[in-house]
Scaffold this motif. Structure first.
Motif, mmCIF file in Angstrom:
data_model
loop_
_atom_site.group_PDB
_atom_site.id
_atom_site.type_symbol
_atom_site.label_atom_id
_atom_site.label_comp_id
_atom_site.label_asym_id
_atom_site.label_seq_id
_atom_site.Cartn_x
_atom_site.Cartn_y
_atom_site.Cartn_z
ATOM 1 N N THR A 25 0.817 -1.216 0.000
ATOM 2 C CA THR A 25 0.000 0.000 0.000
ATOM 3 C C THR A 25 0.850 1.264 0.000
ATOM 4 N N GLY A 26 2.113 1.134 0.421
ATOM 5 C CA GLY A 26 3.004 2.294 0.392
ATOM 6 C C GLY A 26 4.019 2.233 -0.729
ATOM 7 N N TRP A 27 3.706 1.444 -1.768
ATOM 8 C CA TRP A 27 4.677 1.221 -2.848
ATOM 9 C C TRP A 27 5.074 2.507 -3.564
ATOM 10 N N SER A 28 4.209 3.504 -3.561
ATOM 11 C CA SER A 28 4.549 4.772 -4.225
ATOM 12 C C SER A 28 5.719 5.471 -3.540
ATOM 13 N N LEU A 29 6.049 5.026 -2.328
ATOM 14 C CA LEU A 29 7.157 5.619 -1.589
ATOM 15 C C LEU A 29 8.426 4.780 -1.683
ATOM 16 N N ILE A 30 8.466 3.800 -2.607
ATOM 17 C CA ILE A 30 9.578 2.862 -2.671
ATOM 18 C C ILE A 30 10.909 3.556 -2.950
ATOM 19 N N SER A 31 10.870 4.691 -3.628
ATOM 20 C CA SER A 31 12.121 5.407 -3.937
ATOM 21 C C SER A 31 12.668 6.134 -2.713
ATOM 22 N N GLU A 32 11.886 6.214 -1.637
ATOM 23 C CA GLU A 32 12.313 6.872 -0.410
ATOM 24 C C GLU A 32 12.147 5.897 0.753
ATOM 25 N N PRO A 33 13.134 5.051 1.006
ATOM 26 C CA PRO A 33 13.025 3.992 2.024
ATOM 27 C C PRO A 33 12.605 4.495 3.403
ATOM 28 N N ALA A 34 13.103 5.666 3.787
ATOM 29 C CA ALA A 34 12.769 6.184 5.110
ATOM 30 C C ALA A 34 11.277 6.481 5.217
ATOM 31 N N ARG A 35 10.693 7.066 4.171
ATOM 32 C CA ARG A 35 9.266 7.377 4.186
ATOM 33 C C ARG A 35 8.427 6.090 4.127
ATOM 34 N N LEU A 36 8.909 5.108 3.368
ATOM 35 C CA LEU A 36 8.185 3.835 3.299
ATOM 36 C C LEU A 36 8.204 3.134 4.648
ATOM 37 N N ALA A 37 9.355 3.132 5.305
ATOM 38 C CA ALA A 37 9.458 2.515 6.631
ATOM 39 C C ALA A 37 8.551 3.230 7.633
ATOM 40 N N LEU A 38 8.484 4.555 7.538
ATOM 41 C CA LEU A 38 7.619 5.319 8.424
ATOM 42 C C LEU A 38 6.158 4.957 8.183
ATOM 43 N N TRP A 39 5.777 4.795 6.913
ATOM 44 C CA TRP A 39 4.396 4.431 6.585
ATOM 45 C C TRP A 39 4.025 3.076 7.168
ATOM 46 N N VAL A 40 4.918 2.086 7.001
ATOM 47 C CA VAL A 40 4.646 0.749 7.533
ATOM 48 C C VAL A 40 4.505 0.802 9.052
ATOM 49 N N ALA A 41 5.354 1.575 9.707
ATOM 50 C CA ALA A 41 5.278 1.699 11.164
ATOM 51 C C ALA A 41 3.968 2.339 11.595
ATOM 52 N N ILE A 42 3.519 3.363 10.862
ATOM 53 C CA ILE A 42 2.261 4.036 11.208
ATOM 54 C C ILE A 42 1.080 3.093 11.015
ATOM 55 N N VAL A 43 1.086 2.326 9.930
ATOM 56 C CA VAL A 43 0.008 1.370 9.692
ATOM 57 C C VAL A 43 -0.021 0.319 10.801
ATOM 58 N N PHE A 44 1.145 -0.197 11.149
ATOM 59 C CA PHE A 44 1.228 -1.214 12.202
ATOM 60 C C PHE A 44 0.674 -0.681 13.525
ATOM 61 N N VAL A 45 1.139 0.471 13.939
ATOM 62 C CA VAL A 45 0.700 1.045 15.214
ATOM 63 C C VAL A 45 -0.790 1.359 15.178
ATOM 64 N N SER A 46 -1.276 1.909 14.074
ATOM 65 C CA SER A 46 -2.672 2.334 13.988
ATOM 66 C C SER A 46 -3.633 1.152 13.982
ATOM 67 N N VAL A 47 -3.328 0.111 13.198
ATOM 68 C CA VAL A 47 -4.203 -1.061 13.164
ATOM 69 C C VAL A 47 -4.181 -1.771 14.511
ATOM 70 N N LEU A 48 -2.992 -1.885 15.106
ATOM 71 C CA LEU A 48 -2.899 -2.504 16.426
ATOM 72 C C LEU A 48 -3.685 -1.700 17.458
ATOM 73 N N LEU A 49 -3.612 -0.378 17.368
ATOM 74 C CA LEU A 49 -4.355 0.486 18.280
ATOM 75 C C LEU A 49 -5.857 0.303 18.095
ATOM 76 N N HIS A 50 -6.302 0.200 16.844
ATOM 77 C CA HIS A 50 -7.717 -0.035 16.541
ATOM 78 C C HIS A 50 -8.192 -1.336 17.192
#
Length: 373
Positions: A25-50
């Motif tokens: 889902t964050g593939w559009s950020l593949i050229s920027e690894p730091a932003r992609l990693a941040l996106w995955v972390a936000i998704v993980f935390v948010s779904v777990l929080l839900h």
């Protein structure tokens, strides 16, 4: 299923597909690894929080639960013994989005007091994504369409006051909502949102087709613990986060036995675990299909459901569960096609007694000539 870690005392199982879908889902950020990693972390935390919101609500009403994060988002499964009123069930439905709203509000307030960096920077983008996933998706998840939390919430509030007489109306509202979302997706050119809306609409239409015209008016008072679904994984774009793009699902258990009447036993509830299980199995998700199919086969041991359950168990390598199924009182409902399927898999990798149990079961009954899956 063994948990990978615990949060607030709740066991959590993390499926590899969760991380893969988060990356996709964050593939559009593949050229920027730091932003992609941040996106995955936000998704993980948010779904777990839900999911934690649902789990805490279950605990508040005396029900134990466990959390599973998988390729379609997440699920909170209630475990053990416990019963929920319709009002309590409504609070459990709202608790998932509600805790996301609270977290989003706190982060927004903190952003007004603390520096967030330059617009477009890593911190600023992370803030926007966190607010979108927790508040934006939370609002979308409260739309009155089943099986999202908003559909469950509306259904529980209606049933608390009027019983089950308006089941078809509730599904009709869900279909109308899905059509509206589909129109919005076409207008805004969000293809994944459109696919999600179509799938939700089809699920509600299929359930509407299965729901009887007449339903008992008396409200059932208690419900057993039930599974709750998290938000599907959303998708960002190059211009920031956009609408959620994945189908989620939610299962409900049957009403508590002591609250049923003979007339109500004949009514099929708004959530058909057999239908959900077969859809998951056909979608290549046998691990997720096992639980609803086991529930459906226990409630109504039909040959078709039994065949789907055996398929899911075999595809996930759960041969011990297949063996236990053959020893159960419902084994006689398994069709000859199903027994043949088990026999085919009773090779070197299977328990030595599996083929023997199939043979014994066959010898112990006379198959019906018209028996089918």
């Amino acid at each position: 299923m063994r948990p990978h870690f615990h949060v607030a005392g709740f066991p959590v199982h993390l499926h590899p597909l969760f991380l893969l879908v988060s990356l996709a889902t964050g593939w559009s950020l593949i050229s920027e690894p730091a932003r992609l990693a941040l996106w995955v972390a936000i998704v993980f935390v948010s779904v777990l929080l839900h999911e934690l919101g649902h789990a805490l609500a279950f605990r508040r009403y005396g029900c134990a639960s466990r959390i599973e994060l998988h390729g379609m988002g997440g699920t909170t499964h209630a475990t053990g013994v416990g019963h929920l009123t319709h009002q309590q069930s409504a609070w459990v439905s709202f608790a998932g989005p509600g805790i996301g709203f609270a977290a989003g509000g706190l982060v927004w307030a903190a952003s007004k007091l603390l520096p967030t960096g330059e617009p477009g920077g890593l911190v600023h983008q992370g803030l926007q994504q966190f607010l979108f996933v927790n508040i934006g998706w939370g609002l979308f998840n409260l739309l009155p369409v089943q099986p999202m939390d908003g559909g469950h919430l509306l259904a529980d509030l209606v049933r608390a006051r009027n019983g089950y007489r308006y089941e078809r109306w509730l599904l009709g509202i869900g279909i109308a909502t899905a059509v509206a979302v589909l129109g919005l997706a076409i207008w805004s050119k969000h293809i994944w949102l459109g696919l999600l809306a179509m799938m939700l609409g089809m699920m509600n239409f299929e359930q509407l087709r299965r729901t009887p015209q007449q339903a008992p008016a008396a409200a059932r008072t208690f419900f057993p613990p039930k599974a709750r679904r998290a938000a599907p994984l959303p998708e960002p774009s190059s211009q920031g986060p956009v609408s959620v793009q994945r189908l989620m699902d939610s299962l409900r258990g049957p009403p508590a036995a002591q609250a049923w009447t003979e007339e109500e036993d004949e009514l099929e509830g708004p959530h058909d675990p057999a239908l959900v299980g077969e859809m998951l199995l056909d979608s290549g998700l046998p691990e997720l299909a096992v639980h609803p199919l086991q529930t459906a086969f226990t409630q109504a041991p039909l040959p078709r459901t039994g065949h789907a359950l055996v398929l899911a168990l075999l595809r996930t390598g759960r041969l011990r569960d297949v063996s236990a199924l053959l020893d159960s009182s419902h084994a006689k409902q398994l069709s000859e096609d199903t027994l043949a399927l088990i026999s085919e898999h009773a090779g070197e990798a299977a328990p030595a007694t599996l083929a023997e149990r199939v043979t014994a079961l066959r010898h112990g009954r006379t198959p019906a000539p018209d028996e089918s899956r």
